[in-house]
Design a protein around this motif. Structure first.
Motif, PDB file in Angstrom:
ATOM      1  N   ASN A   1      56.802  89.970  38.879  1.00  0.00           N
ATOM      2  CA  ASN A   1      57.361  91.096  38.173  1.00  0.00           C
ATOM      3  C   ASN A   1      56.531  91.849  37.301  1.00  0.00           C
ATOM      4  N   SER A   2      56.469  93.044  37.475  1.00  0.00           N
ATOM      5  CA  SER A   2      55.495  93.935  36.777  1.00  0.00           C
ATOM      6  C   SER A   2      56.216  94.929  35.587  1.00  0.00           C
ATOM      7  N   ARG A   3      55.779  94.958  34.503  1.00  0.00           N
ATOM      8  CA  ARG A   3      56.458  95.893  33.532  1.00  0.00           C
ATOM      9  C   ARG A   3      55.281  96.252  32.761  1.00  0.00           C
ATOM     10  N   GLU A   4      55.468  97.836  32.365  1.00  0.00           N
ATOM     11  CA  GLU A   4      54.536  98.562  31.615  1.00  0.00           C
ATOM     12  C   GLU A   4      55.037  98.512  30.070  1.00  0.00           C
ATOM     13  N   CYS A   5      54.536  98.180  29.173  1.00  0.00           N
ATOM     14  CA  CYS A   5      55.022  98.161  27.906  1.00  0.00           C
ATOM     15  C   CYS A   5      54.365  98.939  26.944  1.00  0.00           C
ATOM     16  N   GLU A   6      54.921  99.566  25.823  1.00  0.00           N
ATOM     17  CA  GLU A   6      53.975 100.112  25.039  1.00  0.00           C
ATOM     18  C   GLU A   6      53.846  99.217  23.920  1.00  0.00           C
ATOM     19  N   VAL A   7      52.533  99.233  23.302  1.00  0.00           N
ATOM     20  CA  VAL A   7      52.191  98.125  22.544  1.00  0.00           C
ATOM     21  C   VAL A   7      51.340  98.859  21.380  1.00  0.00           C
ATOM     22  N   PRO A   8      51.785  98.546  20.160  1.00  0.00           N
ATOM     23  CA  PRO A   8      51.067  99.221  18.989  1.00  0.00           C
ATOM     24  C   PRO A   8      49.610  98.607  18.784  1.00  0.00           C
ATOM     25  N   SER A   9      48.799  99.622  18.438  1.00  0.00           N
ATOM     26  CA  SER A   9      47.338  98.995  18.196  1.00  0.00           C
ATOM     27  C   SER A   9      47.416  98.299  17.044  1.00  0.00           C
ATOM     28  N   GLY A  10      46.497  97.249  16.814  1.00  0.00           N
ATOM     29  CA  GLY A  10      46.559  96.464  15.621  1.00  0.00           C
ATOM     30  C   GLY A  10      46.982  94.836  15.801  1.00  0.00           C
ATOM     31  N   ILE A  11      48.196  94.977  16.655  1.00  0.00           N
ATOM     32  CA  ILE A  11      48.643  93.581  17.035  1.00  0.00           C
ATOM     33  C   ILE A  11      47.990  92.928  18.127  1.00  0.00           C
ATOM     34  N   SER A  12      48.145  91.716  18.198  1.00  0.00           N
ATOM     35  CA  SER A  12      47.459  90.916  19.748  1.00  0.00           C
ATOM     36  C   SER A  12      48.508  91.315  20.972  1.00  0.00           C
ATOM     37  N   VAL A  13      47.554  91.183  21.779  1.00  0.00           N
ATOM     38  CA  VAL A  13      48.451  91.267  23.405  1.00  0.00           C
ATOM     39  C   VAL A  13      49.470  90.357  23.422  1.00  0.00           C
ATOM     40  N   MET A  14      49.106  89.144  23.012  1.00  0.00           N
ATOM     41  CA  MET A  14      50.249  88.088  22.850  1.00  0.00           C
ATOM     42  C   MET A  14      51.709  88.684  22.212  1.00  0.00           C
ATOM     43  N   GLU A  15      51.213  89.284  20.831  1.00  0.00           N
ATOM     44  CA  GLU A  15      52.520  89.719  20.380  1.00  0.00           C
ATOM     45  C   GLU A  15      53.226  90.851  20.772  1.00  0.00           C
ATOM     46  N   GLY A  16      52.465  91.712  21.447  1.00  0.00           N
ATOM     47  CA  GLY A  16      53.181  92.791  22.547  1.00  0.00           C
ATOM     48  C   GLY A  16      53.885  91.987  23.443  1.00  0.00           C
TER      49      GLY A  16
ATOM     50  N   LEU B   1      42.353  99.756  25.203  1.00  0.00           N
ATOM     51  CA  LEU B   1      43.099  99.080  26.053  1.00  0.00           C
ATOM     52  C   LEU B   1      44.298  99.670  26.611  1.00  0.00           C
ATOM     53  N   ASP B   2      44.330 101.004  26.403  1.00  0.00           N
ATOM     54  CA  ASP B   2      45.309 101.741  27.176  1.00  0.00           C
ATOM     55  C   ASP B   2      45.377 101.579  28.630  1.00  0.00           C
ATOM     56  N   GLY B   3      46.192 101.040  29.296  1.00  0.00           N
ATOM     57  CA  GLY B   3      46.168 100.760  30.747  1.00  0.00           C
ATOM     58  C   GLY B   3      46.061  99.310  31.244  1.00  0.00           C
ATOM     59  N   LEU B   4      45.577  98.703  30.254  1.00  0.00           N
ATOM     60  CA  LEU B   4      45.275  97.265  30.778  1.00  0.00           C
ATOM     61  C   LEU B   4      46.305  96.475  31.575  1.00  0.00           C
ATOM     62  N   VAL B   5      45.962  96.034  32.470  1.00  0.00           N
ATOM     63  CA  VAL B   5      46.848  94.778  33.317  1.00  0.00           C
ATOM     64  C   VAL B   5      46.369  93.409  33.053  1.00  0.00           C
ATOM     65  N   VAL B   6      47.632  92.930  32.705  1.00  0.00           N
ATOM     66  CA  VAL B   6      47.373  91.058  32.181  1.00  0.00           C
ATOM     67  C   VAL B   6      48.495  90.537  33.244  1.00  0.00           C
ATOM     68  N   HIS B   7      47.725  89.624  33.792  1.00  0.00           N
ATOM     69  CA  HIS B   7      48.700  88.739  34.927  1.00  0.00           C
ATOM     70  C   HIS B   7      48.871  87.319  33.760  1.00  0.00           C
TER      71      HIS B   7
ATOM     72  N   MET C   1      50.478 105.401  21.665  1.00  0.00           N
ATOM     73  CA  MET C   1      50.425 104.077  21.679  1.00  0.00           C
ATOM     74  C   MET C   1      50.008 103.455  23.216  1.00  0.00           C
ATOM     75  N   PRO C   2      49.096 102.656  23.177  1.00  0.00           N
ATOM     76  CA  PRO C   2      48.515 102.161  24.352  1.00  0.00           C
ATOM     77  C   PRO C   2      49.573 101.238  24.995  1.00  0.00           C
ATOM     78  N   LYS C   3      49.552 101.500  26.343  1.00  0.00           N
ATOM     79  CA  LYS C   3      50.438 100.914  27.600  1.00  0.00           C
ATOM     80  C   LYS C   3      49.672  99.615  28.197  1.00  0.00           C
ATOM     81  N   ILE C   4      50.663  98.624  28.225  1.00  0.00           N
ATOM     82  CA  ILE C   4      49.973  97.304  28.652  1.00  0.00           C
ATOM     83  C   ILE C   4      50.844  96.977  29.973  1.00  0.00           C
ATOM     84  N   THR C   5      50.237  96.649  30.945  1.00  0.00           N
ATOM     85  CA  THR C   5      51.318  96.203  32.239  1.00  0.00           C
ATOM     86  C   THR C   5      51.047  94.698  32.203  1.00  0.00           C
ATOM     87  N   PHE C   6      52.186  94.086  32.053  1.00  0.00           N
ATOM     88  CA  PHE C   6      52.078  92.625  32.204  1.00  0.00           C
ATOM     89  C   PHE C   6      52.725  92.076  33.561  1.00  0.00           C
ATOM     90  N   ILE C   7      51.941  91.434  34.231  1.00  0.00           N
ATOM     91  CA  ILE C   7      52.619  90.852  35.443  1.00  0.00           C
ATOM     92  C   ILE C   7      53.002  89.304  35.465  1.00  0.00           C
TER      93      ILE C   7
END
Lengths: 407, 106
Positions: free
Chosen positions: B12-27, B94-100, B1-7
């Motif tokens: 505050n930074s957090r790495e989350c597992e987000v399933p493919s097929g949904i949006s980054v927002m939903e994750g 998008l595995d490893g994506l970093v979103v601020h 499952m792709p991992k996305i880091t939200f800052i």
């Protein structure tokens, strides 16, 4: 004695937003959200669009996961209806017989569908779209159906018609007025949508009322005031909604086609606010009272209500906006364009991308945009800022509206 | 499952597992990321899921389409790497994506 909680009655978008905003405003006490439906607060707009079409799982409709409510300390009582408000004892009475004390109360009770009143309207083929359960029911009924009759050419009916056409159903839309979406958009936009639906194979009947629904050998016959009969396996009625203001009215709160609130979302009881579809509210942007059924109103007015509950009242002045998705066409509405004295075209309806900008009392009051998102966003900003615009400006594609809006 | 880091806006930074097929927002919503409001539910109508895509990921994530580009006009502090996260579908790429997360009104 422990302080009683703040209670929010109504588990829709406005109810959730009141809860979230209460925490944002710094309320740290107990908070309880009571919802009649047995599920976490969810998005309603997709119920007549992607969800009905089967492109979206129910799980993706929830606004927030259960963990959100735990994290914010929002207690939930779902599947429970509030049947009365005892203002003297400051308690709500629930359908399960419990009585719950409140320190302050927010009413976000929403609306329910207006039901068809003609003979035969209670036939099981007649469906509505308001709740998740309604949409699930209709989805299942459509799967078995070949012929759909939609009663009411408003947003809900037309969105359902578009979904059903995509599924290859035969669709008739019967509208009592002489144009589609007459309450919301201008005649020009109505005409565009009538042509759009006809191009997609919908039989659009205007100025036609439904007089009766009769059982047939297979499905029903929908009879009209023009003595026509349309055979249908499923009938969807989208003929408007009714504000859920009965418990407020029974408790002696002022109600008038909705719970009457002032610009700060206060009802006639200082301990009770109301927000969302259920309110007849003083709208600061328009300078008059109205009831609005929209995501924007649910969210913005709920924030105002939460502020008032936290003794930080701010008047509700946000610009109304709405949207509707039909086929691959996006309709976005800014402000309240109707009624208007002048409508100005920008863009090209024949190319399927245009806006109509509306003027009332010499001022820009709204715009309907069809596949023209930039016009819509510019209009929202112009209206919010109260920028004086002329019909010549908005009609001239050489004038960059967004640049004016940016100031 | 792709991992996305939200800052979030507080750093505050957090790495989350987000399933493919949904949006980054939903994750972000599923993981309770602060500041992603998404009041329109992902219809590209409100801009309250506005975020900045980490520079290193801009090329992979791509640019907004016309509707999103217009809707971004409602965002408080739009920058060249602004995106509405409801319009980004999660894929393995998008595995490893970093979103601020941007400052979203709410």
């Amino acid at each position: 004695m422990a302080t009683a909680p703040y209670i929010v009655v109504g588990g829709g978008q406005a109810g959730l937003q009141v809860c979230d905003s209460l925490r944002k405003f710094g309320y740290e006490g107990e908070l309880l959200l009571i919802g009649e439906e047995p599920v976490l607060p969810y998005q309603r707009p997709p119920l007549s669009k992607h969800y009905l079409g089967g492109d979206l799982d129910a799980a993706r409709l929830s606004f927030r996961p259960a963990s959100h409510y735990e994290k914010l300390g929002i207690a939930l009582r779902l599947g429970v209806r509030v049947t009365a408000i005892d203002r003297e004892r400051r308690e709500v009475v629930c359908s399960d017989g419990s009585r719950l004390a409140y320190a302050r109360l927010a009413l976000t009770t929403g609306t329910r569908v207006r039901e068809l009143a003609c003979p035969g309207a209670d036939h099981p083929a007649v469906c509505y779209v308001r709740t998740l359960a309604d949409s699930d029911h209709l989805r299942a009924a459509l799967a078995e159906a070949h012929r759909l009759v939609v009663v009411g050419g408003g947003f809900i009916g037309l969105e359902v018609a578009a979904v059903a056409r995509k599924q290859g159903k035969e669709v008739v839309v019967i509208e009592a007025l002489d144009r589609l979406m007459a309450r919301a958009v201008s005649p020009q936009v109505s005409d565009f949508y009538a042509a759009l639906h006809r191009r997609h194979g919908v039989d659009v009947r205007l100025s036609t009322g439904v007089s009766a629904i009769e059982p047939a050998a297979s499905g029903v016959q929908v009879l009209t005031g023009r003595d026509e009969a349309f055979a249908a396996d499923v009938v969807v009625a989208g003929i408007g909604v009714v504000a859920n203001d009965e418990i407020a009215a029974a408790a002696g709160l002022a109600c008038r086609n909705g719970i009457v609130v002032d610009a700060c979302a206060r009802t006639s009881d200082p301990l009770i606010v109301a927000a969302g579809d259920c309110t007849m509210h003083m709208n600061g942007f328009l300078g008059r009272e109205l009831r609005l059924e929209s995501v924007q109103n649910a969210v913005d007015q709920a924030r105002v209500a939460a502020g008032t509950m936290c003794e930080q009242p701010e008047p509700y002045v946000q610009v109304p906006w709405f949207w509707s998705d039909q086929y691959d066409v996006k309709l976005q509405m800014a402000g309240i364009g109707m009624p208007c004295e002048q409508s100005v075209l920008r863009g090209d309806p024949a190319a399927g991308a245009f806006s109509y900008f509306y003027f009332r009392d010499g001022r820009l009051c709204g715009a309907d945009s069809v596949n023209r998102p930039a016009d819509h966003m510019a209009c929202r900003r112009l209206l919010a800022q109260g920028t004086m615009m002329t019909p010549a400006q908005v009609g001239d594609e050489g004038v960059d509206l967004m640049q004016i809006a940016r100031g | 499952m792709p991992k996305i880091t939200f800052i979030d806006v507080n750093g505050n930074s957090r790495e989350c597992e987000v399933p493919s097929g949904i949006s980054v927002m939903e994750g972000a919503i599923q993981n309770g990321i602060e500041g992603i409001l998404a009041i329109c539910g992902g219809s590209c109508a409100c801009s309250t899921c506005h975020s900045y895509i980490d520079e290193a990921w801009m090329a992979v994530v791509g640019k907004p389409d016309e509707i999103e580009d217009s809707t971004l006009e409602l965002a408080l502090d739009r920058r060249p790497n602004s995106r509405l996260t409801c319009q980004i579908e999660v894929t393995d790429a998008l595995d490893g994506l970093v979103v601020h997360v941007a400052q979203n009104d709410g």
